[in-house]
Structures are given as C-alpha cells and as structure tokens.
Design an enzyme around this catalytic site. Structure first.
Site, PDB file in Angstrom:
ATOM      1  N   GLN A 122       0.822  -1.206   0.000  1.00 36.08           N
ATOM      2  CA  GLN A 122       0.000   0.000   0.000  1.00 36.08           C
ATOM      3  C   GLN A 122       0.860   1.262   0.000  1.00 36.08           C
ATOM      4  OE1 GLN A 122      -3.557  -0.754   0.329  1.00 36.08           O
ATOM      5  NE2 GLN A 122      -3.782   1.264  -0.577  1.00 36.08           N
ATOM      6  N   LYS A 137      -2.675  -0.654   6.604  1.00 40.19           N
ATOM      7  CA  LYS A 137      -3.641  -1.716   6.334  1.00 40.19           C
ATOM      8  C   LYS A 137      -4.087  -2.297   7.672  1.00 40.19           C
ATOM      9  CE  LYS A 137      -5.488  -3.616   2.585  1.00 40.19           C
ATOM     10  NZ  LYS A 137      -5.925  -2.873   1.381  1.00 40.19           N
ATOM     11  N   ASP A 177     -12.037  -3.490   2.396  1.00 37.00           N
ATOM     12  CA  ASP A 177     -11.247  -4.459   1.635  1.00 37.00           C
ATOM     13  C   ASP A 177     -12.099  -5.725   1.617  1.00 37.00           C
ATOM     14  OD1 ASP A 177      -8.328  -4.842   0.503  1.00 37.00           O
ATOM     15  OD2 ASP A 177      -8.706  -6.668   1.645  1.00 37.00           O
ATOM     16  N   SER A 389     -10.472   6.886  -2.923  1.00 34.40           N
ATOM     17  CA  SER A 389     -10.579   7.111  -1.488  1.00 34.40           C
ATOM     18  C   SER A 389      -9.937   8.444  -1.109  1.00 34.40           C
ATOM     19  CB  SER A 389      -9.906   5.973  -0.709  1.00 34.40           C
ATOM     20  OG  SER A 389     -10.750   4.848  -0.618  1.00 34.40           O
TER      21      SER A 389
END
Length: 457
Positions: A122, A137, A177, A389
């Site tokens: 990420q 995450k 997710d 996002s």
C-alpha cells in the site's frame, strides 16, 4: 530474487540480499510479507547503484520496517449470547507522504503477515497515485460470511472501540477491503462518531453517499484496473474490444472490472468465487452476477440456474484453464501460480492485469515476463480504489460532493499517469517494458526522496 537483477555491482547485490535476510530473520514464518519484500527488492539494485544516498540514509532498511504494528483482541457476543473473541490488526507502515491510508480486511486468513504485506504494498501504491497519503492496512480474522447483521454490527463496534485510538483524518484513514463493504463501514463509522462525539467524515472512506461517501468509489478499483489495462494495450497498438477475457472473483473489484471491460467491447466468459467458477460462452450476464453476489449473497454456482447454457466447475483457481487473451486476477493473493501461468501462455493470453493485491506468485510473474506477456502488477493496476478514497477525503475536507463523471474522469487520468510513471521508471533503470520493476521504482523513489528530506525519523 536474483532473476530480475542484472548488470549490477556485486556489493549492491550483497547489500540488497542482506536487507531481505534481515526481514526473514526478524519476521519468521510471515511468508506473504517475505514474498512482497522479495518482489520489491528485485527492482532495487540499479536504483541503489544510481542513488548511493539511499544506502547512506538506510532507506531500504527503514522502508521494510513498519512504523507501527497494532494487535488487539476483539470480544463480541453472537446471536446465541455466546462471547466470541477475534484478533484485530492495524499496521501503520509509512506516513512519509501523508496520513496512513489502507483498507480493513475481515477474513479468516488475516494474520500479521497478511496485514504487513498489504501495508507494505500500500505504501508504494499510494505513492503512485500522486495523492498525499501514506501506507497502512488492517483487519481481523473475523469472517462476516454466515453472520447476521446484528452480529456484524456488534463485532464492528467492538473492533472500532479499540481501533479509534489510533485513527484520525490527518493520522490514519481506513477503508474497506475483502469482507468489509458499505454495511461494515457504516457500522464502524457510527461507532467512531459515538466515541468521538463529533462528525469527522474524512476518518473513513468507502462511506455511503448520504453521509460523506464519494460517487464512483464502489466502481473505482475495477474501473481503474481496466483503465490501466487500456493504456498497457494501447502502448502496443492493441485494443480490448473483441478479446476473450477471464476475471477471477465476483466481488466489487471483479464485478466492476467486468462491467468496464464489457463496456469497452471485451468478451468476458468466466468469473469465480471461493468454491469454483462459471463459464458462459455467450458472455457473462453481469446483472445476474450482481443479483447473486451483491443482493442475495449467494454462490456463483447459482448463475447456471438462470443461464443453463453456462457451466459451473469446482475449484476457483481452475479458472485459468479457460482459453483467453486477457486475464484479470481480482480475487485474492497467490491465486495464479506458475502452473496456471504456463497454461495461460499455452492458451494464448497476451495481457494480465492484477485487480487484487499480489494475486500472482513470484514464480508465475517471472514466467510471464520471460514470455513477454504484458503484465500489470497490482500495486499499479489496482490503485484506483485508494486513489478515489483520497478523492473522497478531499471532498470531505472541502464539504463538497463531486459528480460521478468528475470522479471517474479524475480516476482515469490518475491511472494513465501511473502507467506513464511506471513505464518511464522501468526504461530509466534498465527494465524496459517491465511494469513490475517500473511501478516498484516509481513508487519507491517518491517515498525515498521524501524520507531523506524529512531526516532520520
């Protein structure tokens, strides 16, 4: 790890191997995290050779170590009144470019290794978007499947009661997710507001449109994957129209990848869930898949009840036996191995774009690149979700709401820029045409330069 490292000084190779060995020693048994780090380090030798300051400032040593790993228990009460206990995690991997940003995964496979591999990936994915966001995450080994809405609500409230301590719109901004959709985000957001006694819409993304969500966020990861694929094909004078296409999975990413691919003329013939896959020679009827998976929460095998000309086959990973020119792995990590890679090549695949996080094993990636298959890695091709996002965060900060077309237009431009940055970085460092190396390098350099500028922190 040495297969993609070419023409570098031996001391640089030794240095990079030492970084990997340290990661393995410090994180024993975390095989997914080892895999993500190994794939990244394969691209780094020419970068370190050209920029010795990265070694001087120990950028690699710091970037493979998360800034913070939070683990906590999540007790909740099921509908029978029995107390259940799950584990919760949040890795705040790197905040150099901005607040930690990354989704929450609720799935029985979640552990520290999974969360760290996702947070590591990420960091570079977020850097590629050009948005001011760092990498994070989180998640839990809680599985929403088979749970009632009330059970999921109670779990989410318990989970957020611990996680909120580490969150904030300028600190850490989770999203959804696997296993975390609009329902779960709603419950999590409600509990956050309840604890914080205020309205801070930018603290979570993937929210409902009526309370701070962004139009286009649901479609973003799937659409973004196809926009990236378009750029990759166009670079070779190719189009998506008319190409037989296989898409693994049948969640949000898969559904909207199928939708955009079909809009652009692709002939999508197969998709899957964790049990097996369907093959429809007439082309996947997307509205049926949406009804089964998004409305009824059923199994993909139910598709054949509506379309008897289609066939259902057990074993989700067997989907890669289907003849196709375009393959889109959009389900989960390591679903496409070296055997599947060779089968795809034998069946005439020309391009693969990863809609999931690390869905292709390292051995399979090597095989595909060695056979000149166009390959779009997940940290680039599935960056559309986090890109939108970040756009949702911007809208929340400005108290504005953009139209679907405006968000979609911004998404397409972001994916085009990611492709260009990745292909140029690959060429600059001796990996011409290799988007795996290119995306690693392009994302890494943005983070590395900022880390040097900010000192040893």
């Amino acid at each position: 790890m040495s297969q993609l490292i070419t023409e570098v000084q031996p001391d640089v190779e030794i240095y990079i191997q030492s970084i990997y060995q340290t990661v393995v020693q410090r994180n024993p048994h975390e095989v997914e995290f080892h895999q993500a780090v190994s794939e990244f380090l394969e691209s780094m030798a020419p970068v370190i050779k050209k920029h010795p300051e990265y070694q001087k400032y120990a950028i690699l040593e710091r970037i493979v170590e998360p800034e913070r790993l939070i683990s906590f228990r999540v007790p909740w009460v099921d509908d029978q009144g029995k107390v259940q206990v799950n584990r919760g995690f949040r890795v705040q991997f790197n905040s150099t470019l901005g607040p930690y940003k990354g989704g929450l995964r609720f799935h029985k496979s979640v552990n520290a290794s999974i969360i760290k591999f996702l947070g590591f990936e990420q960091t570079f994915k977020n850097a590629l978007t050009g948005q001011p966001i760092g990498g994070g995450k989180g998640g839990s080994d809680f599985d929403p499947k088979g749970k009632s809405d009330l059970e999921i609500m109670r779990f989410c409230q318990s989970f957020m009661t611990e996680l909120y301590k580490y969150m904030g719109s300028d600190v850490d901004v989770p999203a959804g997710d696997i296993g975390v959709g609009g329902r779960e985000i709603g419950f999590l957001f409600g509990q956050y507001k309840r604890i914080r006694s205020g309205n801070e819409p930018g603290v979570l993304t993937g929210k409902g449109i009526g309370y701070g969500g962004s139009l286009g966020r649901t479609e973003a990861t799937g659409y973004g994957c196809i926009y990236f694929l378009q750029e990759m094909l166009a670079s070779q004078g190719l189009e998506l129209a008319g190409r037989q296409t296989v898409v693994s999975g049948s969640g949000n990413v898969s559904i909207f990848a199928i939708q955009k691919a079909q809009e652009l003329g692709a002939h999508v013939v197969a998709c899957s869930d964790s049990s097996g896959y369907i093959f429809d020679p007439n082309g996947i009827q997307l509205e049926t898949v949406k009804q089964i998976k998004l409305v009824e929460a059923g199994r993909i095998s139910d598709y054949t009840l509506h379309h008897p000309e289609a066939s259902y086959y057990e074993g989700s990973t067997n989907i890669w036996n289907v003849d196709c020119e375009i393959a889109l792995p959009c389900a989960t990590q390591n679903e496409l191995n070296e055997v599947a890679a060779r089968q795809l090549i034998d069946n005439g695949v020309i391009a693969i774009a990863e809609g999931a996080n690390m869905p292709t094993t390292l051995e399979a990636v090597h095989i595909l690149l060695a056979n000149n298959i166009l390959f779009a890695p997940g940290k680039a091709a599935n960056a559309g979700g986090v890109a939108v996002s970040a756009l949702e965060m911007a809208q929340n900060s400005m108290r504005l709401s953009w139209s679907f077309d405006e968000v979609d237009g911004r998404l397409k431009k972001i994916m085009q820029h990611i492709y260009q940055d990745s292909i140029e970085a690959a060429e600059d460092y001796g990996f011409e045409g290799n988007l795996v190396a290119g995306s690693n390098i392009a994302g890494f350099k943005k983070v590395a330069e900022a880390m040097i500028a900010q000192g040893i922190v």
